[in-house]
Design a protein around this motif. Structure first.
Motif, mmCIF file in Angstrom:
data_model
loop_
_atom_site.group_PDB
_atom_site.id
_atom_site.type_symbol
_atom_site.label_atom_id
_atom_site.label_comp_id
_atom_site.label_asym_id
_atom_site.label_seq_id
_atom_site.Cartn_x
_atom_site.Cartn_y
_atom_site.Cartn_z
ATOM 1 N N GLN A 1 0.825 -1.207 0.000
ATOM 2 C CA GLN A 1 0.000 0.000 0.000
ATOM 3 C C GLN A 1 0.860 1.257 0.000
ATOM 4 O O GLN A 1 0.575 2.217 -0.724
ATOM 5 N N LEU A 2 1.904 1.251 0.821
ATOM 6 C CA LEU A 2 2.791 2.408 0.886
ATOM 7 C C LEU A 2 3.455 2.652 -0.467
ATOM 8 O O LEU A 2 3.534 3.798 -0.947
ATOM 9 N N GLY A 3 3.937 1.565 -1.077
ATOM 10 C CA GLY A 3 4.559 1.713 -2.390
ATOM 11 C C GLY A 3 3.589 2.227 -3.431
ATOM 12 O O GLY A 3 3.927 3.106 -4.238
ATOM 13 N N LEU A 4 2.370 1.699 -3.428
ATOM 14 C CA LEU A 4 1.349 2.138 -4.380
ATOM 15 C C LEU A 4 0.981 3.602 -4.174
ATOM 16 O O LEU A 4 0.772 4.342 -5.147
ATOM 17 N N LEU A 5 0.893 4.019 -2.927
ATOM 18 C CA LEU A 5 0.543 5.411 -2.645
ATOM 19 C C LEU A 5 1.568 6.357 -3.247
ATOM 20 O O LEU A 5 1.218 7.318 -3.950
ATOM 21 N N VAL A 6 2.847 6.089 -2.979
ATOM 22 C CA VAL A 6 3.904 6.959 -3.504
ATOM 23 C C VAL A 6 3.963 6.855 -5.025
ATOM 24 O O VAL A 6 4.153 7.860 -5.729
ATOM 25 N N TRP B 1 8.853 1.457 -5.621
ATOM 26 C CA TRP B 1 8.764 0.023 -5.344
ATOM 27 C C TRP B 1 9.909 -0.483 -4.481
ATOM 28 O O TRP B 1 9.908 -1.633 -4.049
ATOM 29 N N ALA B 2 10.879 0.387 -4.214
ATOM 30 C CA ALA B 2 11.914 0.020 -3.236
ATOM 31 C C ALA B 2 11.352 0.039 -1.818
ATOM 32 O O ALA B 2 11.888 -0.629 -0.927
ATOM 33 N N ILE B 3 10.273 0.804 -1.603
ATOM 34 C CA ILE B 3 9.689 0.904 -0.259
ATOM 35 C C ILE B 3 9.237 -0.462 0.252
ATOM 36 O O ILE B 3 9.685 -0.895 1.324
ATOM 37 N N PRO B 4 8.368 -1.186 -0.470
ATOM 38 C CA PRO B 4 7.966 -2.498 0.052
ATOM 39 C C PRO B 4 9.104 -3.516 0.079
ATOM 40 O O PRO B 4 9.054 -4.460 0.882
ATOM 41 N N ILE B 5 10.140 -3.329 -0.751
ATOM 42 C CA ILE B 5 11.262 -4.271 -0.724
ATOM 43 C C ILE B 5 11.933 -4.257 0.646
ATOM 44 O O ILE B 5 12.283 -5.309 1.188
ATOM 45 N N PHE B 6 12.114 -3.075 1.230
ATOM 46 C CA PHE B 6 12.673 -2.987 2.579
ATOM 47 C C PHE B 6 11.852 -3.820 3.562
ATOM 48 O O PHE B 6 12.390 -4.577 4.377
ATOM 49 N N MET B 7 10.515 -3.690 3.470
ATOM 50 C CA MET B 7 9.640 -4.359 4.425
ATOM 51 C C MET B 7 9.576 -5.870 4.194
ATOM 52 O O MET B 7 9.457 -6.643 5.145
#
Length: 216
Positions: A50-55, A72-78
């Protein structure tokens, strides 16, 4: 994705647990540490997406293709953080739980940086949402650095001082499935209440809000 996250949070808030300590309030099979962690893994990946999609969508509105890709690097961290979390749950080693927290903080820091780029070159509701997102992301990073990661580091040090031995992954899986320590004492829960409370309240509302943002 929001529905999955909210449903799992409902389940985990009704039957709360602290994974490494195998602490539960209600001792039932549904309170299994392994089961709760498996559900949490799915839910947290959904939240990260969701965070990645929002950004990514804000990047679309701002006309920034490179931000859309970088989001899409955001969800990769998680997602990587989930591996460290499972290692800690199965081995009882708090150090990898601290690493998990820091990876979440890194993901939110990257999110704040991308939102900062969007905020500098956008206007209207996109600009306002980007600024609000920056504030929320940095508040989370501050919480991890001040509260969450230090708590796990202290537990790691105390365990080392006590000479705690760590489990093999197969032993830990069996232990996480079967062992539960029931306690309703506030003393046992108060340290973890600092993350359980915002997780099952602010986190849930943030997930719902992201699903309801107009124009995204």
């Amino acid at each position: 994705m929001s529905g999955v996250y909210v449903m799992v949070c409902a389940y985990r808030s009704v039957l709360p647990r602290v994974d490494l300590e195998r602490l539960v309030v209600v001792d039932t099979r549904l309170s299994s540490i392994f089961l709760g962690r498996a559900a949490a893994t799915i839910a947290e990946i959904c939240f990260a997406m969701q965070l990645g999609l929002l950004v990514q969508q804000l990047g679309v509105h701002a006309g920034m293709p490179w931000v859309q890709r970088a989001a899409w690097a955001i969800p990769i961290f998680m997602v990587v953080a989930q591996g460290f979390c499972w290692h800690s749950v199965l081995t009882l080693n708090h150090i990898t739980q601290a690493v998990e927290s820091m990876l979440w903080a890194a993901g939110f820091s990257w999110m704040a940086a991308l939102l900062g780029v969007i905020a500098l070159d956008s206007s209207g509701w996109v600009n306002s949402l980007a600024i609000f997102g920056i504030l929320c992301a940095m508040a989370f990073v501050a919480y991890v650095l001040v509260v969450d990661a230090p708590m796990y580091w202290r537990r790691y040090r105390h365990a080392r001082e006590r000479g705690q031995s760590y489990m093999r992954l197969d032993q830990g899986a069996h232990d996480a499935w079967h062992r539960r320590v029931r306690s309703g004492s506030w003393v046992a829960w108060k340290a973890d209440a600092l993350w359980l409370t915002p997780y099952f309240s602010f986190g849930v509302w943030a997930s719902i809000a992201m699903a309801c943002v107009p124009g995204v």
